[in-house]
Motif scaffolding. Structure first.
Motif, mmCIF file in Angstrom:
data_model
loop_
_atom_site.group_PDB
_atom_site.id
_atom_site.type_symbol
_atom_site.label_atom_id
_atom_site.label_comp_id
_atom_site.label_asym_id
_atom_site.label_seq_id
_atom_site.Cartn_x
_atom_site.Cartn_y
_atom_site.Cartn_z
ATOM 1 N N VAL A 79 -95.865 8.441 28.785
ATOM 2 C CA VAL A 79 -96.354 7.113 29.149
ATOM 3 C C VAL A 79 -95.790 6.781 30.518
ATOM 4 O O VAL A 79 -94.578 6.690 30.700
ATOM 5 C CB VAL A 79 -95.932 6.058 28.116
ATOM 6 N N GLU A 80 -96.674 6.658 31.487
ATOM 7 C CA GLU A 80 -96.283 6.437 32.885
ATOM 8 C C GLU A 80 -95.253 7.468 33.322
ATOM 9 O O GLU A 80 -94.280 7.149 33.991
ATOM 10 C CB GLU A 80 -95.745 5.011 33.071
ATOM 11 N N GLY A 81 -95.475 8.715 32.912
ATOM 12 C CA GLY A 81 -94.632 9.827 33.322
ATOM 13 C C GLY A 81 -93.376 10.016 32.490
ATOM 14 O O GLY A 81 -92.636 10.981 32.719
ATOM 15 N N LYS A 82 -93.108 9.136 31.525
ATOM 16 C CA LYS A 82 -91.908 9.244 30.707
ATOM 17 C C LYS A 82 -92.248 9.833 29.347
ATOM 18 O O LYS A 82 -93.112 9.309 28.640
ATOM 19 C CB LYS A 82 -91.265 7.861 30.522
ATOM 20 N N PRO A 83 -91.586 10.945 28.967
ATOM 21 C CA PRO A 83 -91.902 11.580 27.687
ATOM 22 C C PRO A 83 -91.321 10.811 26.503
ATOM 23 O O PRO A 83 -90.199 10.310 26.557
ATOM 24 C CB PRO A 83 -91.240 12.956 27.816
ATOM 25 N N ILE A 84 -92.079 10.694 25.426
ATOM 26 C CA ILE A 84 -91.603 10.136 24.170
ATOM 27 C C ILE A 84 -92.185 10.979 23.042
ATOM 28 O O ILE A 84 -93.140 11.728 23.231
ATOM 29 C CB ILE A 84 -92.009 8.655 23.982
ATOM 30 N N ARG A 85 -91.592 10.854 21.865
ATOM 31 C CA ARG A 85 -92.090 11.564 20.689
ATOM 32 C C ARG A 85 -92.655 10.569 19.685
ATOM 33 O O ARG A 85 -92.140 9.468 19.524
ATOM 34 C CB ARG A 85 -90.958 12.346 20.016
ATOM 35 N N ALA A 86 -93.725 10.980 19.005
ATOM 36 C CA ALA A 86 -94.321 10.155 17.958
ATOM 37 C C ALA A 86 -93.620 10.454 16.642
ATOM 38 O O ALA A 86 -93.832 11.515 16.053
ATOM 39 C CB ALA A 86 -95.812 10.461 17.842
ATOM 40 N N PHE A 87 -92.763 9.531 16.188
ATOM 41 C CA PHE A 87 -92.036 9.719 14.945
ATOM 42 C C PHE A 87 -92.495 8.722 13.898
ATOM 43 O O PHE A 87 -93.068 7.675 14.205
ATOM 44 C CB PHE A 87 -90.521 9.573 15.172
ATOM 45 N N ARG A 88 -92.201 9.044 12.650
ATOM 46 C CA ARG A 88 -92.629 8.229 11.523
ATOM 47 C C ARG A 88 -91.974 6.857 11.535
ATOM 48 O O ARG A 88 -92.590 5.862 11.202
ATOM 49 C CB ARG A 88 -92.298 8.955 10.216
ATOM 50 N N HIS A 89 -90.692 6.804 11.919
ATOM 51 C CA HIS A 89 -89.941 5.556 11.826
ATOM 52 C C HIS A 89 -89.469 5.082 13.196
ATOM 53 O O HIS A 89 -89.325 5.868 14.131
ATOM 54 C CB HIS A 89 -88.734 5.744 10.904
ATOM 55 N N LEU A 90 -89.226 3.782 13.259
ATOM 56 C CA LEU A 90 -88.754 3.152 14.489
ATOM 57 C C LEU A 90 -87.365 2.588 14.248
ATOM 58 O O LEU A 90 -87.100 1.971 13.214
ATOM 59 C CB LEU A 90 -89.712 2.035 14.898
ATOM 60 N N HIS A 91 -86.470 2.788 15.216
ATOM 61 C CA HIS A 91 -85.108 2.274 15.144
ATOM 62 C C HIS A 91 -84.828 1.548 16.461
ATOM 63 O O HIS A 91 -84.996 2.130 17.540
ATOM 64 C CB HIS A 91 -84.096 3.408 14.950
ATOM 65 N N VAL A 92 -84.405 0.296 16.377
ATOM 66 C CA VAL A 92 -84.231 -0.541 17.570
ATOM 67 C C VAL A 92 -82.807 -1.067 17.620
ATOM 68 O O VAL A 92 -82.291 -1.613 16.635
ATOM 69 C CB VAL A 92 -85.220 -1.727 17.564
ATOM 70 N N LEU A 93 -82.172 -0.912 18.767
ATOM 71 C CA LEU A 93 -80.811 -1.385 18.992
ATOM 72 C C LEU A 93 -80.879 -2.664 19.816
ATOM 73 O O LEU A 93 -81.491 -2.698 20.882
ATOM 74 C CB LEU A 93 -80.006 -0.302 19.717
#
Length: 239
Positions: A52-66
């Motif tokens: 996304v806009e050149g930044k890699p991310i992975r599609a995971f089942r769960h989300l964790h937010v700090l």
């Protein structure tokens, strides 16, 4: 997760509203498996590599937010001002807090969509460490250290051993707990005839608050999520 619409997935990962990420996609700012995708409804499988806009991310089942919780906010959906108001861009309906911080307590507050991870992080059986910065009304002592290490007797219940770290200024200490009872830090020092003036959580297991600004929130990296899973015996699971 199976497969999921690209715009819904990016919104769930905190990258904007469905409308906002839809615009990103149509502008050609999103790649799936190295290829530009222009359709917000494109189906994405679990573990897919996205950019996304050149930044890699992975599609995971769960989300964790700090979240770096400020003082004055409550860990509640029904009372205010609520910590959920600080989770702008994240799907707050799906996120649950890993434990709670008192209204006047600052620092690291973790949210997750994963029920089993939440349970293991908060259950005393897994002994996940929580590290706090504590400002005290009067200096802590080596006797306090020994009492905490032996397991303080609090209202008839024996607490797990805790580590009290004294620095140059013994009114500014760090405390490491392996459980999280109601108002535990304040009650422990009150038991020793002292009073907590300021309290901030610095770490939860392998997670560190770091330099995240007060009031800001971010999604955990895949490496951080994997470390959390490992800490509670879920190392083989997909974070």
């Amino acid at each position: 997760m199976g497969v999921e619409r690209l715009d819904r997935l990016l919104a769930r990962l905190g990258l904007g509203s469905r409308k906002e990420v839809g615009r990103l996609i149509r502008r050609g700012q999103v790649r799936v498996g190295g290829a530009v995708v222009l359709d917000p409804g494109f189906k994405v499988g679990e573990g897919a590599l996205l950019e996304v806009e050149g930044k890699p991310i992975r599609a995971f089942r769960h989300l964790h937010v700090l979240l770096h919780k400020p003082g004055g906010y409550v860990t509640s959906r029904t009372e205010g001002p609520s910590v959920y108001a600080l989770l702008q861009g994240f799907p707050t309906r799906d996120l649950s807090p890993v434990g709670r911080l008192d209204k006047d307590t600052e620092g690291l507050l973790l949210f997750t969509t994963h029920g089993e991870l939440l349970h293991r992080l908060t259950h005393p059986r897994h002994k996940v460490e929580k590290r706090y910065l504590v400002h005290l009304e009067r200096p802590a002592t080596p006797e306090d250290q020994r009492a905490f290490q032996e397991g303080l007797l609090l209202e008839g219940e024996r607490l797990l051993p805790a580590k009290l770290v004294l620095g140059e200024d013994p009114t500014r200490v760090e405390l490491v707990l392996k459980e999280g009872r109601y108002h535990q830090v304040k009650r422990m020092f009150a038991q020793r005839g002292n009073r907590v003036l300021y309290l901030k959580r610095l770490a939860l297991g392998p997670l560190e608050l770091g330099d995240l600004p007060v009031g800001a929130a971010r999604a955990l990296s895949p490496e951080e999520a994997a470390a959390l899973y490992q800490a509670v015996g879920l190392g083989g699971k997909n974070p």
